[in-house]
Write an enzyme that holds these catalytic residues in place. Structure first.
Site, PDB file in Angstrom:
ATOM      1  CG  HIS A 275      -2.044  -1.034   1.124  1.00  0.00           C
ATOM      2  ND1 HIS A 275      -2.541  -1.526  -0.056  1.00  0.00           N
ATOM      3  CD2 HIS A 275      -2.733  -1.682   2.109  1.00  0.00           C
ATOM      4  CE1 HIS A 275      -3.494  -2.421   0.197  1.00  0.00           C
ATOM      5  NE2 HIS A 275      -3.623  -2.546   1.501  1.00  0.00           N
TER       6      HIS A 275
ATOM      7  CG  HIS B 132      -7.966  -0.486   1.844  1.00  0.00           C
ATOM      8  ND1 HIS B 132      -8.724  -1.247   2.699  1.00  0.00           N
ATOM      9  CD2 HIS B 132      -6.866  -1.222   1.576  1.00  0.00           C
ATOM     10  CE1 HIS B 132      -8.089  -2.372   2.948  1.00  0.00           C
ATOM     11  NE2 HIS B 132      -6.965  -2.390   2.281  1.00  0.00           N
TER      12      HIS B 132
ATOM     13  CD  GLU C  18      -8.252  -3.789  -0.813  1.00  0.00           C
ATOM     14  OE1 GLU C  18      -7.047  -3.610  -1.059  1.00  0.00           O
ATOM     15  OE2 GLU C  18      -8.644  -4.629   0.011  1.00  0.00           O
TER      16      GLU C  18
HETATM   17  C1  BGC Z   1      -4.634  -6.497   1.884  1.00  0.00           C
HETATM   18  C2  BGC Z   1      -4.608  -7.164   3.238  1.00  0.00           C
HETATM   19  C3  BGC Z   1      -4.208  -6.125   4.252  1.00  0.00           C
HETATM   20  C4  BGC Z   1      -5.257  -5.034   4.187  1.00  0.00           C
HETATM   21  C5  BGC Z   1      -5.118  -3.936   5.192  1.00  0.00           C
HETATM   22  C6  BGC Z   1      -5.628  -5.410   1.915  1.00  0.00           C
HETATM   23  O1  BGC Z   1      -5.632  -4.747   0.681  1.00  0.00           O
HETATM   24  O2  BGC Z   1      -4.886  -7.402   0.845  1.00  0.00           O
HETATM   25  O3  BGC Z   1      -3.732  -8.265   3.251  1.00  0.00           O
HETATM   26  O4  BGC Z   1      -4.121  -6.668   5.528  1.00  0.00           O
HETATM   27  O5  BGC Z   1      -5.285  -4.485   2.914  1.00  0.00           O
HETATM   28  O6  BGC Z   1      -3.978  -3.371   5.277  1.00  0.00           O
END
Ligand code: BGC
Length: 372
Positions: A125, A199, A337
């Site tokens: 991310h 998200h 997402e």
């Molecule tokens: C991921 C997860 C992660 C979450 C929060 C998601 O996009 O696939 O593995 O824990 O985001 O951070």
């Protein structure tokens, strides 16, 4: 003449009564004194969406249930500072690269770039201070058929290790048909990679009255991308038919989520996988439908992206206390997402995450709410 003016005024009033409105207000401040603002988009059908400048985050989303009761259907915090102190990307705009990049490395035009590894051996991310932790600027706010806010952020060349100055906008708009549209756009000064998404953690029961195990989910995806133990795609595009990943017709989330005979469920602790959305990427097409049987709320999501990460809040462990001091636990939310596939920069045959100068990046997401 006077009659015409009066009629015109009346028409104007009627139009106004049905218009969606956008209002801008303060949303407190961060521990370092930075002031945060929020824009609330409200339509005439009982929906409202609050977007704050920290992370261009969807901070709340109020949607009526089948009896007309309005509740917030996204997880998050009451104050802006908590989004920084206990970050889990609640409602955030994620970038530069949403999802994982293996070992925090990728090559572009013969040069290797090294990013921080903030998720075991991988980059997740956007790194330590991704777009979710940046202050975005409000470029414009408007009311009308759509209530709309445009936010922007300029990411410096080299920020978090990524090449190119990236100029990004996030446009949220809400209309009277209960459609919340979100469009990410970007341009770059040098060739780079990116994957921008939102998200939001949806819990359509409203104020998290129930977990999401009873939600009925449909995913318009005949294939998904299996992962290794660190959640990096193996490169395979696997048919969902005959697996616990087959959501081509509606299934309760909880029915198969504990089926540990499937190695992919073990790796993800449930669902935490990229589904390949049927149809042509680049065109807006249905990706997912979520139905909460008790409240009757339904969310249908359309996307232009090639894939959607379906994540069931598997890492929420009861230690994060959200809005109204509610402890968030595993299975309390569904994240959908939309984006390119995880680790695309390291998979030449995945849809590209590359952006060149002169090109425009667009990722459009439409969330449509109704009741049944
Ligand atoms: C991921 C997860 C992660 C979450 C929060 C998601 O996009 O696939 O593995 O824990 O985001 O951070």
């Amino acid at each position: 003449m006077r009659y015409t003016t009066a009629a015109a005024a009346l028409l104007g009033l009627c139009a106004q009564a049905h218009a969606a409105t956008a209002t801008r207000a303060g949303f407190g401040q961060l521990a370092d004194g930075t002031k945060v603002e929020a824009v609330t988009l409200t339509n005439s059908a009982g929906m409202s969406a609050k977007i704050m400048t920290l992370g261009a985050t969807l901070q709340s989303l109020v949607v009526p249930d089948k009896a007309g009761h309005k509740d917030d259907v996204v997880l998050g915090y009451d104050t802006a500072q908590e989004y920084l102190s206990r970050p889990d990307y609640f409602g955030a705009s994620v970038g530069r690269y949403a999802n994982r990049i293996a070992k925090g490395k990728f090559a572009l035009d013969g040069k290797t770039y090294t990013l921080v590894t903030n998720d075991g051996p991988n980059h997740l991310h956007g790194g330590t201070k991704g777009f979710d932790k940046r202050m975005w600027k409000i470029d414009s706010v408007s009311s009308g058929t759509d209530a709309k806010v445009v936010l922007s952020y300029v990411s410096a060349d080299g920020e978090e290790g990524y090449p190119g100055e990236l100029k990004v906008t996030a446009t949220y708009s809400l209309n009277d048909q209960n459609e919340l549209k979100l469009e990410y756009r970007a341009t770059t000064s040098k060739p780079t990679v990116l994957n921008l998404t939102n998200h939001s953690y949806f819990n359509l029961s409203g104020n998290d009255a129930r977990d999401v195990m009873g939600n009925m989910v449909t995913l318009h995806a005949a294939r998904f991308t299996p992962v290794d133990a660190t959640l990096i795609p193996t490169g395979e595009r696997k048919a969902v038919s005959g697996t616990v990943f087959d959501f081509q017709t509606a299934h309760r989330v909880g029915d198969r989520i504990r089926d540990a005979r499937d190695q992919q469920i073990r790796f993800g602790r449930g669902y935490d996988h990229n589904f390949i959305v049927d149809g042509a990427a680049g065109t807006l097409r249905p990706a997912a439908r979520v139905e909460e049987p008790v409240s009757g709320r339904v969310m249908e999501m359309s996307v232009t992206a090639p894939g959607v990460q379906f994540y069931t809040g598997n890492f929420l462990d009861g230690t994060y206390f959200g809005k109204g001091q509610r402890a968030y636990r595993q299975g309390d939310a569904i994240c959908l997402e939309p984006g390119v596939f995880p680790d695309s920069p390291n998979h030449a045959d995945f849809p590209t995450s590359r952006l060149n100068p002169g090109q425009s990046y667009v990722n459009t997401i439409v969330y449509k709410f109704s009741t049944h």
